[in-house]
Design an enzyme around this catalytic site. Structure first.
Site, PDB file in Angstrom:
ATOM      1  N   GLU A  75       0.831  -1.207   0.000  1.00 15.21           N
ATOM      2  CA  GLU A  75       0.000   0.000   0.000  1.00 15.21           C
ATOM      3  C   GLU A  75       0.867   1.259   0.000  1.00 15.21           C
ATOM      4  OE1 GLU A  75      -3.861  -0.093   2.292  1.00 15.21           O
ATOM      5  OE2 GLU A  75      -2.806  -1.772   3.245  1.00 15.21           O
ATOM      6  N   GLU A 120      -7.145   6.950  -9.964  1.00 18.11           N
ATOM      7  CA  GLU A 120      -8.174   6.339 -10.840  1.00 18.11           C
ATOM      8  C   GLU A 120      -7.723   5.035 -11.459  1.00 18.11           C
ATOM      9  OE1 GLU A 120      -5.381   7.460 -13.006  1.00 18.11           O
ATOM     10  OE2 GLU A 120      -6.409   9.322 -12.579  1.00 18.11           O
ATOM     11  N   HIS A 147       1.137   9.518 -19.642  1.00 23.86           N
ATOM     12  CA  HIS A 147       1.151   9.986 -18.248  1.00 23.86           C
ATOM     13  C   HIS A 147       2.217   9.278 -17.405  1.00 23.86           C
ATOM     14  CE1 HIS A 147      -2.265  12.487 -18.914  1.00 23.86           C
ATOM     15  NE2 HIS A 147      -3.048  11.482 -19.237  1.00 23.86           N
ATOM     16  N   ASP A 157      -2.866  14.338 -27.587  1.00 21.71           N
ATOM     17  CA  ASP A 157      -3.908  13.838 -26.676  1.00 21.71           C
ATOM     18  C   ASP A 157      -4.511  15.036 -25.927  1.00 21.71           C
ATOM     19  OD1 ASP A 157      -4.639  11.026 -25.029  1.00 21.71           O
ATOM     20  OD2 ASP A 157      -4.688  12.821 -23.762  1.00 21.71           O
ATOM     21  N   HIS A 189      -5.075  15.347 -22.857  1.00 18.44           N
ATOM     22  CA  HIS A 189      -4.412  15.578 -21.566  1.00 18.44           C
ATOM     23  C   HIS A 189      -2.935  15.904 -21.752  1.00 18.44           C
ATOM     24  CE1 HIS A 189      -7.867  12.816 -20.771  1.00 18.44           C
ATOM     25  NE2 HIS A 189      -8.043  13.629 -19.741  1.00 18.44           N
ATOM     26  N   ASP A 194      -9.067  12.071 -27.641  1.00 19.20           N
ATOM     27  CA  ASP A 194     -10.000  12.566 -26.619  1.00 19.20           C
ATOM     28  C   ASP A 194     -10.219  14.075 -26.723  1.00 19.20           C
ATOM     29  OD1 ASP A 194      -7.344  12.698 -25.822  1.00 19.20           O
ATOM     30  OD2 ASP A 194      -7.641  11.640 -23.916  1.00 19.20           O
ATOM     31  N   TYR A 247     -12.001   8.303 -25.595  1.00 15.32           N
ATOM     32  CA  TYR A 247     -12.936   7.508 -24.803  1.00 15.32           C
ATOM     33  C   TYR A 247     -14.378   7.544 -25.309  1.00 15.32           C
ATOM     34  CZ  TYR A 247      -8.645   7.746 -22.349  1.00 15.32           C
ATOM     35  OH  TYR A 247      -7.296   7.674 -22.084  1.00 15.32           O
TER      36      TYR A 247
HETATM   37  N1  Q9C Z   1     -12.674  14.109 -14.482  1.00 13.73           N
HETATM   38  C1  Q9C Z   1      -5.262   9.329 -21.176  1.00 13.73           C
HETATM   39  O1  Q9C Z   1      -5.981   9.935 -21.954  1.00 13.73           O
HETATM   40  N2  Q9C Z   1      -8.982  11.019 -15.035  1.00 13.73           N
HETATM   41  N3  Q9C Z   1      -5.463   9.350 -19.868  1.00 13.73           N
HETATM   42  C2  Q9C Z   1      -9.694  12.119 -15.540  1.00 13.73           C
HETATM   43  C3  Q9C Z   1     -11.734  13.464 -15.387  1.00 13.73           C
HETATM   44  C4  Q9C Z   1      -7.786  10.611 -15.707  1.00 13.73           C
HETATM   45  C5  Q9C Z   1      -6.521  10.109 -19.276  1.00 13.73           C
HETATM   46  C6  Q9C Z   1     -10.839  12.490 -14.652  1.00 13.73           C
HETATM   47  C7  Q9C Z   1      -7.733  10.735 -17.199  1.00 13.73           C
HETATM   48  C8  Q9C Z   1      -6.532  10.051 -17.793  1.00 13.73           C
HETATM   49  C9  Q9C Z   1      -4.162   8.462 -21.705  1.00 13.73           C
HETATM   50 ZN    ZN Z   2      -5.976  11.771 -22.763  1.00 14.83          ZN
END
Ligand code: Q9C
Ligand code: ZN
Length: 342
Positions: free
Chosen positions: A107, A118, A160, A196, A198, A285, A324
């Site tokens: 942990e 997440e 990431h 991407d 993000h 995305d 997504y």
């Molecule tokens: N409220 C990639 O696109 N959580 N990762 C987002 C949104 C994480 C995305 C929460 C998103 C990661 C590879």
């Molecule tokens: Zn992303």
């Protein structure tokens, strides 16, 4: 265009993601890759091959050895502790305890190596992550041979993943591993452009101090979006890497006109850098109907920007990242690749 794909992505099939205070089925799911593969086939994009096995050396050229062995044994250590679910980090070395020893307990190790909660580590995750980096490496070797373009249909995604951290659905940084491997084969400069939605915090972390990889990222402003703590315009690299990180954060509701203007600026900067190879971290995305993002690109916009990328005339590897809106993830991804070839 050649596609590299491995069935082993299916081994990454986590049951749970923490989202909005609930456990939900993960957005990053096996069906994404199946839909993309199906579109590659129906659009006759080109041949589809399986990856070669490159082993761990190219991984260890980018990631920390302790991190890599954590990923390898995390799930079995979690089970050995008697837990029934998937391995999720719940406690971190935060700002008030920021010089940690790496704990013995699983942990504690999860908190040390995770950058977000997440992403659950499930059985099969490690094997899938290994296959995913092999997909990127195989596609890159093809591009180095042909000077053309190839599509690495990677899953799980990678951008990431930092030198010693996982999260945001990513474990090994496929695009960074591919860039490093190209350099280790004698290339002197790689441009890594992340489109991407993000910010590619992991890729930025890996190359921030270096002058052999120019990292550029177009993304949702971290003031408004995951990964929340990196990706500001002021982050431009340090040391030898000064000036060789470029961030283009954009606000909620950003549409294609503003996004394309940022891309054109990035393209001009890549040309000035004169790289031997271009790697695109390709997340779709940015699509208007993406369930976790806030840009407004349409399916036709993906074709349009693919054309801009193809017009650069560089040997180019497309490495799959996020996206997504599962019903359109194949259309939008292959639109970029078809735009590139047009
Ligand atoms: N409220 C990639 O696109 N959580 N990762 C987002 C949104 C994480 C995305 C929460 C998103 C990661 C590879
Ligand atoms: Zn992303």
């Amino acid at each position: 265009m050649l596609t590299v794909y491995s069935e082993k992505h299916k081994l990454r099939d986590s049951k749970a993601e923490i989202f909005g205070g609930e456990l939900v089925p993960p957005f990053e799911c096996p069906r994404r890759a199946e839909i993309i593969l199906e579109r590659v086939k129906t659009q006759k994009l080109g041949p589809i091959i399986s990856p070669n096995d490159y082993g761990l050396d190219p991984v260890l050229a980018v990631h920390d050895a302790g991190y890599v062995s954590f990923l390898e044994t995390c799930y079995s250590e979690w089970k050995a502790k008697g837990f029934g679910g998937e391995a999720i980090a719940l406690c971190w070395p935060t700002r008030t305890m920021n010089a940690p020893q790496i704990p013995r307990d699983i942990e504690g190790k999860l908190g040390y190596y995770a950058l977000a909660a997440e992403t659950a580590i499930s059985g099969g995750t490690w094997e899938a992550a290994l296959a995913s980096k092999d997909v990127a490496l195989t596609a890159t070797d093809h591009v180095l041979k042909t000077k053309g373009a190839a599509f690495a249909l990677c899953r799980p995604p990678g951008h990431h993943a930092a030198i010693d951290q996982f999260g945001g659905y990513c474990f090994l940084n496929n695009a960074a591993i591919a860039a490093q491997n190209a350099l280790d084969q004698g290339l002197s400069k790689v441009a890594l452009l992340d489109v991407d939605f993000h910010h590619g915090n992991g890729t930025q972390n890996i190359f921030y101090t270096r002058d052999d990889v120019f990292f550029l990222s177009l993304h949702g402003d971290p003031m408004d979006a995951f990964p929340h703590f990196l990706g500001h315009a002021e982050e431009t690299g340090i040391g030898a890497g000064a000036g060789l990180t470029a961030n283009y954060p954009m606000r909620p509701g950003t549409g294609y006109a503003a996004w394309k203007a940022a891309l054109e600026d990035a393209i001009a900067r890549i040309h000035a850098y004169k790289p031997d190879l271009l790697i695109i971290s390709l997340g779709v995305d940015t699509f208007q109907n993406d369930p976790i993002s806030f840009f407004k690109l349409t399916s036709d916009d993906f074709t349009d920007y693919g054309q801009l990328l193809g017009n650069m005339g560089l040997p180019t590897v497309y490495v799959m990242e996020g996206g997504y809106a599962v019903d359109e993830v194949g259309i939008n991804t292959i639109n970029v690749l078809q735009g590139h070839m047009a």
